[in-house]
Design a protein around this motif. Structure first.
Motif, mmCIF file in Angstrom:
data_model
loop_
_atom_site.group_PDB
_atom_site.id
_atom_site.type_symbol
_atom_site.label_atom_id
_atom_site.label_comp_id
_atom_site.label_asym_id
_atom_site.label_seq_id
_atom_site.Cartn_x
_atom_site.Cartn_y
_atom_site.Cartn_z
ATOM 1 N N ALA A 69 0.849 -1.202 0.000
ATOM 2 C CA ALA A 69 0.000 0.000 0.000
ATOM 3 C C ALA A 69 0.880 1.246 0.000
ATOM 4 C CB ALA A 69 -0.921 -0.008 1.210
ATOM 5 N N LYS A 70 0.366 2.308 -0.601
ATOM 6 C CA LYS A 70 1.132 3.549 -0.742
ATOM 7 C C LYS A 70 0.669 4.596 0.267
ATOM 8 C CE LYS A 70 3.206 1.918 -4.418
ATOM 9 N NZ LYS A 70 4.585 1.430 -4.307
ATOM 10 N N PRO A 71 1.597 5.448 0.720
ATOM 11 C CA PRO A 71 1.194 6.502 1.656
ATOM 12 C C PRO A 71 0.295 7.527 0.986
ATOM 13 C CG PRO A 71 3.523 6.721 1.050
ATOM 14 C CD PRO A 71 3.046 5.449 0.444
ATOM 15 N N TYR A 72 -0.519 8.196 1.805
ATOM 16 C CA TYR A 72 -1.315 9.311 1.303
ATOM 17 C C TYR A 72 -0.370 10.441 0.893
ATOM 18 C CZ TYR A 72 -6.021 7.772 2.634
ATOM 19 O OH TYR A 72 -7.223 7.121 2.707
ATOM 20 N N LEU A 73 -0.636 11.051 -0.247
ATOM 21 C CA LEU A 73 0.159 12.178 -0.717
ATOM 22 C C LEU A 73 -0.414 13.491 -0.195
ATOM 23 C CD1 LEU A 73 0.534 11.074 -4.446
ATOM 24 C CD2 LEU A 73 2.194 10.756 -2.601
ATOM 25 N N LEU A 74 0.427 14.490 -0.142
ATOM 26 C CA LEU A 74 -0.078 15.837 0.151
ATOM 27 C C LEU A 74 -1.022 16.264 -0.970
ATOM 28 C CD1 LEU A 74 3.083 17.825 1.347
ATOM 29 C CD2 LEU A 74 1.057 17.268 2.712
ATOM 30 N N ILE A 75 -2.094 16.947 -0.595
ATOM 31 C CA ILE A 75 -3.055 17.436 -1.586
ATOM 32 C C ILE A 75 -2.683 18.864 -1.941
ATOM 33 C CG2 ILE A 75 -5.471 17.938 -2.044
ATOM 34 C CD1 ILE A 75 -5.851 15.770 0.367
ATOM 35 N N ARG A 76 -2.512 19.098 -3.216
ATOM 36 C CA ARG A 76 -2.100 20.416 -3.690
ATOM 37 C C ARG A 76 -3.294 21.121 -4.334
ATOM 38 N NH1 ARG A 76 3.480 21.161 -7.047
ATOM 39 N NH2 ARG A 76 4.378 21.356 -4.957
ATOM 40 N N TYR A 77 -3.628 22.295 -3.790
ATOM 41 C CA TYR A 77 -4.673 23.150 -4.352
ATOM 42 C C TYR A 77 -4.015 24.239 -5.189
ATOM 43 C CZ TYR A 77 -8.083 21.104 -1.102
ATOM 44 O OH TYR A 77 -8.902 20.247 -0.420
ATOM 45 N N LYS A 79 -4.185 27.988 -7.524
ATOM 46 C CA LYS A 79 -4.855 29.262 -7.774
ATOM 47 C C LYS A 79 -5.652 29.115 -9.067
ATOM 48 C CE LYS A 79 -1.423 31.995 -5.323
ATOM 49 N NZ LYS A 79 -0.320 32.983 -5.408
ATOM 50 N N PRO A 80 -6.841 29.720 -9.141
ATOM 51 C CA PRO A 80 -7.737 29.508 -10.294
ATOM 52 C C PRO A 80 -7.050 29.737 -11.637
ATOM 53 C CG PRO A 80 -8.845 30.770 -8.580
ATOM 54 C CD PRO A 80 -7.421 30.639 -8.151
ATOM 55 N N GLY A 81 -7.206 28.743 -12.515
ATOM 56 C CA GLY A 81 -6.703 28.882 -13.872
ATOM 57 C C GLY A 81 -5.203 28.771 -14.028
ATOM 58 N N LYS A 87 -2.029 26.114 -1.853
ATOM 59 C CA LYS A 87 -1.710 25.528 -0.547
ATOM 60 C C LYS A 87 -1.576 24.027 -0.684
ATOM 61 C CE LYS A 87 -6.567 25.192 0.829
ATOM 62 N NZ LYS A 87 -7.578 25.496 1.842
ATOM 63 N N GLU A 88 -0.928 23.433 0.303
ATOM 64 C CA GLU A 88 -0.805 21.985 0.376
ATOM 65 C C GLU A 88 -1.374 21.504 1.701
ATOM 66 O OE1 GLU A 88 3.318 21.136 -0.190
ATOM 67 O OE2 GLU A 88 3.286 21.638 -2.332
ATOM 68 N N VAL A 89 -2.174 20.458 1.624
ATOM 69 C CA VAL A 89 -2.885 19.954 2.801
ATOM 70 C C VAL A 89 -2.661 18.458 2.933
ATOM 71 C CG1 VAL A 89 -5.171 19.641 3.851
ATOM 72 C CG2 VAL A 89 -4.686 21.727 2.574
ATOM 73 N N SER A 90 -2.462 17.996 4.168
ATOM 74 C CA SER A 90 -2.412 16.559 4.425
ATOM 75 C C SER A 90 -3.787 16.098 4.875
ATOM 76 C CB SER A 90 -1.373 16.252 5.513
ATOM 77 O OG SER A 90 -1.457 14.884 5.880
ATOM 78 N N MET A 91 -4.328 15.098 4.193
ATOM 79 C CA MET A 91 -5.641 14.586 4.586
ATOM 80 C C MET A 91 -5.559 13.807 5.891
ATOM 81 S SD MET A 91 -8.164 11.875 2.703
ATOM 82 C CE MET A 91 -8.471 12.774 1.212
ATOM 83 N N PHE A 211 -8.252 20.588 -8.470
ATOM 84 C CA PHE A 211 -8.472 21.728 -9.355
ATOM 85 C C PHE A 211 -9.917 22.208 -9.267
ATOM 86 C CE2 PHE A 211 -5.034 19.305 -11.388
ATOM 87 C CZ PHE A 211 -4.090 20.298 -11.595
ATOM 88 N N GLY A 212 -10.112 23.499 -9.587
ATOM 89 C CA GLY A 212 -11.463 24.043 -9.699
ATOM 90 C C GLY A 212 -12.093 24.305 -8.352
ATOM 91 N N ASN A 213 -13.437 24.251 -8.342
ATOM 92 C CA ASN A 213 -14.196 24.533 -7.129
ATOM 93 C C ASN A 213 -15.460 23.684 -7.109
ATOM 94 O OD1 ASN A 213 -16.146 25.847 -8.829
ATOM 95 N ND2 ASN A 213 -14.807 27.645 -8.855
ATOM 96 N N ILE A 214 -16.347 23.997 -6.187
ATOM 97 C CA ILE A 214 -17.539 23.158 -6.002
ATOM 98 C C ILE A 214 -18.483 23.217 -7.205
ATOM 99 C CG2 ILE A 214 -19.090 24.808 -4.873
ATOM 100 C CD1 ILE A 214 -19.476 22.462 -2.723
ATOM 101 N N ASN A 215 -18.329 24.232 -8.039
ATOM 102 C CA ASN A 215 -19.179 24.355 -9.235
ATOM 103 C C ASN A 215 -18.668 23.492 -10.383
ATOM 104 O OD1 ASN A 215 -20.986 26.274 -8.092
ATOM 105 N ND2 ASN A 215 -19.392 27.822 -8.333
#
Length: 543
Positions: A69-77, A79-81, A87-91, A211-215
């Motif tokens: 099994a592989k480790p969880y990666l940092l999640i990279r958000y 800027k639009p477009g 930002k980077e977030v660890s789940m 990428f993107g947003n809730i829309n």
């Protein structure tokens, strides 16, 4: 009924069905396992595996799951477009590995890969999944169950003693039993999810991308299980006609390309599914000789990654108990505890994962750092009528889906590990950890005692139980001599570094006995021989 045939029929060969079958086969119980799909399923599906589930795979002697099994990666958000990181977030919250918690990190493994591993282990016991075989109906009596199966249009009547329904949320078994499946379908949580092979300029495979947003948004996680250019994706958004997107490979490619601001080369759409959050559970996990496990019994929001894990935990809990009953060692009433123990856990779990889902929708964050409770190490069955605790304070409120509290250990809790134990004399064994002792086909009795002489009366009482179903381990404090001693115990260990005494909260001069279930749960904490007898009288027949 003629029971030359396997006494257990498992319907459904996903992780829950495979773990149920493997637990039973390791207990020596013949099993027939069928799946209606003509070929094994493909796709990552629910890939998150939690620490408690890694412990269970360890007890089942399936180390590849943790190893591969592989480790969880940092999640990279972004800027639009742009491909500029916002930002980077660890789940997953950081958890240190400790002597008591060797499997400290949640990891990822696609369900397709996990099922391959489990099938291989099951095949070692000459048990093979019969693909393309469907359950049409079942009828049960006091003596057994008659199932009508279909394969290639040919019907077969199959008599067996027990049926385990692991055939998913749309399965036949639950419907045949007439169990309710109450809850809600969340139309506000829909996504197109699947596996894809693509290359993107500047798309770093060291990150999970958002990428993107809730829309109109896209989650893209690299996974080499699909290929060196493989990704697991989720497309979501209020502005998208997701049903239409799911039906068209071209629309999927087009939607992904529109959200990622870089040049994309699409190679292959491997698997795709339309997902809608269903939050439901049965009113009970069994009826007579028929049981439901996993998605056949409960479905959740994907937030929290608990679905696969709770399914494996259902299957193991049921498997070791059904094995004892089928061997004639335990009364059929033991099986009632499967429902009694799992129902509160799943009920609280659904509540928790739904809360996480609602919070994510309110804050427009599909992926956020998860609570440590989701490690599942605090799940317990302190309330079960078969656990016995002579030390617990009665009347305390019990939360079945709790947070791990290492300062307290009660009957019904997960048993902790302890490494670097020195074996005293006799017998050959490479076991140096407590987790290396726990296995699906026997109870393990840990006798903490200042000296071997202090354990004598307890070991005498354990002579009444066959060593194939009860194993005895004397654990001496670090100050004890490692000189060989004649002992009726299966193993005598010196806790040279004090990890066992610390994790099990035992004082060096104290005598204290822990009975560990085959799935690594503390079944009893007692003072001595009488407590051991009392506990086993509630499990085994004729003792």
């Amino acid at each position: 009924m003629n029971f030359i045939r396997p006494p257990v029929l498992v319907v459904g060969a996903g992780p829950a069905g495979l773990v149920a079958a493997l637990t039973l086969r390791q207990n020596g119980i013949p099993v027939r396992i069928i799946d209606k799909d003509p070929n094994p399923r493909i796709g990552q599906r629910g890939p998150g595996i939690r620490p408690r589930t890694f412990e269970l795979f360890n007890f089942l002697n399936v180390p590849e799951v943790n190893d591969l099994a592989k480790p969880y990666l940092l999640i990279r958000y972004y800027k639009p477009g742009t491909l500029e990181c916002e930002k980077e977030v660890s789940m997953i919250p950081h958890m240190e590995r400790t002597p008591a918690i060797p499997f400290h990190a949640a990891k990822l493994m696609g369900q397709q890969f996990l099922e391959v591993i489990l099938r291989r282990h099951l095949e070692k016991f000459s048990c093979f999944v019969e693909m393309g075989t469907e359950l049409r109906s079942l009828e049960q009596s006091d003596e057994g169950v008659t199932a009508v199966l279909a394969k290639n249009g040919i019907l077969e009547t199959f008599d067996t003693k027990w049926v385990i329904g692991a055939d998913g949320a749309k399965g036949v078994v639950r419907k045949q039993l007439g169990l309710t499946f109450l809850g809600e379908t969340r139309d506000d949580v829909r996504m197109v999810t699947g596996d894809i092979r693509l290359k993107g300029v500047g798309l770093d495979r060291a990150y999970w991308h958002q990428f993107g947003n809730i829309n109109q948004g896209l989650s893209l996680r690299p996974t080499d299980e699909i290929g060196e250019d493989g990704w697991h994706f989720s497309i979501f958004g209020h502005d998208l006609d997701l049903t239409k997107v799911a039906e068209s490979k071209e629309l999927i490619f087009e939607t992904i390309a529109s959200v990622i601001p870089t040049e994309i080369t699409f190679n292959k759409l491997v698997w795709v599914s339309m997902f809608m959050a269903n939050i439901r559970m049965v009113n009970k996990f069994s009826e007579g000789r028929v049981f439901v496990v996993g998605d056949a019994a409960h479905v959740h929001s994907p937030t929290g990654g608990q679905g696969l894990n709770s399914s494996v935990q259902d299957a193991f809990n049921l498997g070791w108990k059904l094995a004892l009953v089928e061997k004639g060692l335990a009364d059929k009433s033991l099986l009632d505890t499967y429902n009694a123990e799992r129902l509160p856990v799943i009920s609280e779990m659904l509540e928790l994962t739904t809360t996480i889902l609602n919070r994510a929708l309110e804050t427009d964050k599909r992926i956020t750092t998860r609570s440590p409770i989701l490690s599942m190490l605090g799940i317990n069955c302190r309330f079960s009528n078969i656990v016995l605790d002579e030390f617990a304070i009665p009347g305390k409120p019990i939360k079945a889906y709790g947070v791990l509290d290492e300062a307290n250990l009660e009957a019904g809790d997960r048993a902790p590990d302890a490494p670097n134990m020195i074996q005293v004399g006799g017998g050959e064994s490479d076991v140096k950890t407590l987790f290396g002792l726990y296995r699906p086909w026997y109870h393990t009795v840990l006798v903490f005692a200042p000296s071997h002489a202090d354990a004598a009366s307890i070991l005498d009482a354990l002579e009444a139980y066959d060593s194939s179903i009860v194993r005895s381990v004397v654990i001496l404090p670090s100050s004890a001599s490692v000189t060989s001693v004649a002992s009726p115990a299966d193993l005598v260990l010196v806790d040279q570094e004090g990890h066992a005494y610390s994790a099990y909260l035992v004082e060096a001069g104290q005598t204290k006995v822990f009975v560990i279930w085959p799935d690594g749960v503390v079944g009893a904490i007692v003072h001595g021989a009488e407590g051991v007898k009392k506990y086993f009288s509630g499990i085994f027949l004729g003792v």
